[in-house]
Design a protein around this motif. Structure first.
Motif, PDB file in Angstrom:
ATOM      1  N   MET A 127       0.848  -1.188   0.000  1.00 18.26           N
ATOM      2  CA  MET A 127       0.000   0.000   0.000  1.00 18.26           C
ATOM      3  C   MET A 127       0.888   1.243   0.000  1.00 18.26           C
ATOM      4  O   MET A 127       2.034   1.209   0.452  1.00 18.26           O
ATOM      5  CB  MET A 127      -0.916   0.001   1.230  1.00 18.26           C
ATOM      6  N   VAL A 128       0.338   2.356  -0.500  1.00 11.94           N
ATOM      7  CA  VAL A 128       1.053   3.632  -0.541  1.00 11.94           C
ATOM      8  C   VAL A 128       0.390   4.610   0.426  1.00 11.94           C
ATOM      9  O   VAL A 128      -0.838   4.638   0.569  1.00 11.94           O
ATOM     10  CB  VAL A 128       1.073   4.202  -1.975  1.00 11.94           C
ATOM     11  N   GLY A 129       1.214   5.426   1.086  1.00 11.05           N
ATOM     12  CA  GLY A 129       0.733   6.281   2.162  1.00 11.05           C
ATOM     13  C   GLY A 129       0.156   7.613   1.734  1.00 11.05           C
ATOM     14  O   GLY A 129       0.633   8.660   2.180  1.00 11.05           O
ATOM     15  N   VAL A 340      -3.157   2.445   9.366  1.00  4.90           N
ATOM     16  CA  VAL A 340      -2.796   1.155   9.964  1.00  4.90           C
ATOM     17  C   VAL A 340      -4.019   0.246  10.034  1.00  4.90           C
ATOM     18  O   VAL A 340      -3.942  -0.949   9.711  1.00  4.90           O
ATOM     19  CB  VAL A 340      -2.185   1.364  11.360  1.00  4.90           C
ATOM     20  N   VAL A 341      -5.145   0.805  10.455  1.00  4.28           N
ATOM     21  CA  VAL A 341      -6.373   0.005  10.564  1.00  4.28           C
ATOM     22  C   VAL A 341      -6.720  -0.636   9.227  1.00  4.28           C
ATOM     23  O   VAL A 341      -6.964  -1.850   9.131  1.00  4.28           O
ATOM     24  CB  VAL A 341      -7.541   0.882  11.056  1.00  4.28           C
ATOM     25  N   ASP A 342      -6.750   0.157   8.172  1.00  5.80           N
ATOM     26  CA  ASP A 342      -7.138  -0.356   6.856  1.00  5.80           C
ATOM     27  C   ASP A 342      -6.124  -1.368   6.337  1.00  5.80           C
ATOM     28  O   ASP A 342      -6.495  -2.383   5.729  1.00  5.80           O
ATOM     29  CB  ASP A 342      -7.279   0.796   5.859  1.00  5.80           C
ATOM     30  N   PHE A 343      -4.850  -1.103   6.570  1.00  2.00           N
ATOM     31  CA  PHE A 343      -3.809  -2.011   6.088  1.00  2.00           C
ATOM     32  C   PHE A 343      -3.882  -3.354   6.809  1.00  2.00           C
ATOM     33  O   PHE A 343      -3.854  -4.418   6.171  1.00  2.00           O
ATOM     34  CB  PHE A 343      -2.436  -1.371   6.288  1.00  2.00           C
ATOM     35  N   ALA A 348      -5.340  -9.156   6.935  1.00  2.00           N
ATOM     36  CA  ALA A 348      -6.064 -10.241   7.612  1.00  2.00           C
ATOM     37  C   ALA A 348      -7.106 -10.872   6.694  1.00  2.00           C
ATOM     38  O   ALA A 348      -7.327 -12.083   6.729  1.00  2.00           O
ATOM     39  CB  ALA A 348      -6.723  -9.710   8.875  1.00  2.00           C
ATOM     40  N   GLU A 349      -7.744 -10.050   5.866  1.00  2.00           N
ATOM     41  CA  GLU A 349      -8.798 -10.542   4.975  1.00  2.00           C
ATOM     42  C   GLU A 349      -8.251 -11.098   3.664  1.00  2.00           C
ATOM     43  O   GLU A 349      -8.997 -11.720   2.889  1.00  2.00           O
ATOM     44  CB  GLU A 349      -9.778  -9.404   4.677  1.00  2.00           C
ATOM     45  N   GLY A 350      -6.967 -10.836   3.382  1.00  3.65           N
ATOM     46  CA  GLY A 350      -6.391 -11.288   2.124  1.00  3.65           C
ATOM     47  C   GLY A 350      -6.848 -10.483   0.937  1.00  3.65           C
ATOM     48  O   GLY A 350      -6.908 -10.973  -0.197  1.00  3.65           O
TER      49      GLY A 350
END
Length: 384
Positions: A127-129, A340-343, A348-350
């Motif tokens: 992911m990109v910040g 962080v939450v979304d990442f 976890a969900e793949g």
């Protein structure tokens, strides 16, 4: 989920805040651990780790990304190192977060995107910040657009205004050197404007016409070992990036856009603003009032029309229900916790977290097209 942070400084502090705080306010499916901080200077890295809460430090990023006790590599180094570190981490089977812009060139960004897509086949996420996507008001704005509240999008305006370089004697830092930063105001803050309006509107730019300007062409060199707040030497060096970027754009649906990114707008500290206008309404956002969104409903009766202020702090607004009671403000640092939450949830969900390397590659191509347009006398230039 054991995290290694590569680099420190301003973004290191912000990312550390996100990793430290997110698991304490959100119910995450995997608990991240602030495992390792990597910096070239051992003493500075140790001091940063002590201050921000990292368990260990190291000075060799190459060894760090190969460690079996590292699951995530978070890259907050200057742009000229993004590609090398990200490619090594992905090939080592590590999940990756990389600060924006993704790379210094389109070619680097393409290579990184290919590597990310290959790694994704093995369950490795990247992911990109573009962290402003995590501001609750911006996410709510996207929801309004997706729900059709603005109708057909016709015009988009975005500007990112700062003044920290308006002093011509401010020292020459890495952000003012093309070989380190890739570009100046265009890539540093203009990239945010491009990503944000495409994210909120759901429409991509197809062509641009722009001009780049370097207002102060030479600046004092930093003395040896002196940082941003230190004293500059009497020697001067060339500024090799833009100070101001102005460009127009045409979106895929035919809508027109206007953009400005500058570090010379005196009096503006971090004024990131955008306005999206459609056939049924409009919305407006200003980062200096980041808990507010202005919404105009063109379908209202004539006597009731006008922009209205929405305070985006209700429990039902994006992310806000995990923080404070209604009406209590969030700040700049909360976006990094939401990142962080979304990442973590995507890992976890793949699923693929957004913005992906492919999303950031598109932004890199827009930056490149603006630069090529400026060289060609502001000629309209298609996005690669």
């Amino acid at each position: 989920m054991r995290v290694a942070l590569i680099g420190h400084g301003f973004m290191g502090a912000a990312h550390s805040q996100g990793w430290r705080t997110a698991p304490r306010f959100f119910d995450l499916p995997i608990r991240p651990e602030m495992h390792l901080l990597v910096g070239r200077d051992a003493a500075k890295a140790y001091a940063a780790a002590e201050q921000w809460g990292w368990a260990e430090t190291a000075t060799d990023w190459r060894a760090a990304v190969e460690r079996d006790d590292v699951d995530v590599v978070d890259i907050v180094t200057p742009g000229d190192t993004h590609a090398e570190i990200a490619l090594a981490a992905l090939r080592a089977g590590k999940h990756v977060i990389c600060e924006k812009p993704l790379a210094n060139t389109v070619a680097e960004a393409e290579e990184m995107t290919r590597a990310a897509e290959e790694a994704a086949a093995d369950g490795i996420r990247s992911m990109v910040g573009f962290t402003y996507r995590r501001v609750p008001a911006a996410v709510f704005a996207k929801q309004l657009v997706a729900d059709g509240r603005l109708g057909e999008i016709r015009q988009i305006r975005a500007e990112y205004l700062q003044d920290w370089l308006s002093d011509a004697e401010a020292p020459l830092t890495w952000r003012l050197q093309k070989d380190r930063a890739g570009s100046g105001s265009l890539g540093d803050i203009g990239a945010h404007a491009i990503d944000m309006v495409e994210y909120v509107s759901g429409i991509r730019l197809e062509s641009v016409s722009g001009i780049l300007e370097t207002i102060v062409s030479e600046r004092p060199l930093l003395g040896e070992g002196v940082g941003l707040s230190g004293t500059a030497s009497t020697e001067r060096g060339p500024v090799t990036v833009d100070d101001v970027a102005l460009f127009h754009g045409r979106f895929a649906n035919g809508a027109l856009g206007s953009f400005e990114a500058t570090r010379f707008r005196t009096g503006r500290k971090n004024a990131f603003r955008f306005e999206i206008s459609g056939s049924l309404g409009a919305l407006s956002f200003d980062m200096e009032r980041m808990n507010e969104l202005e919404f105009y409903d063109a379908t209202s009766p004539d006597l009731e029309q006008g922009f209205r202020r929405i305070l985006v702090t209700e429990a039902g607004h994006p992310y806000t229900g995990s923080w404070w009671p209604t009406g209590h403000m969030l700040g700049y640092e909360h976006g990094f916790s939401h990142q962080v939450v979304d990442f973590v949830q995507a890992v976890a969900e793949g699923t693929q977290p957004r913005p992906s390397f492919a999303d950031a590659l598109h932004v890199q191509r827009v930056l490149d097209a603006v630069e090529r347009s400026s060289v060609a006398g502001s000629a309209w230039t298609p996005i690669g």
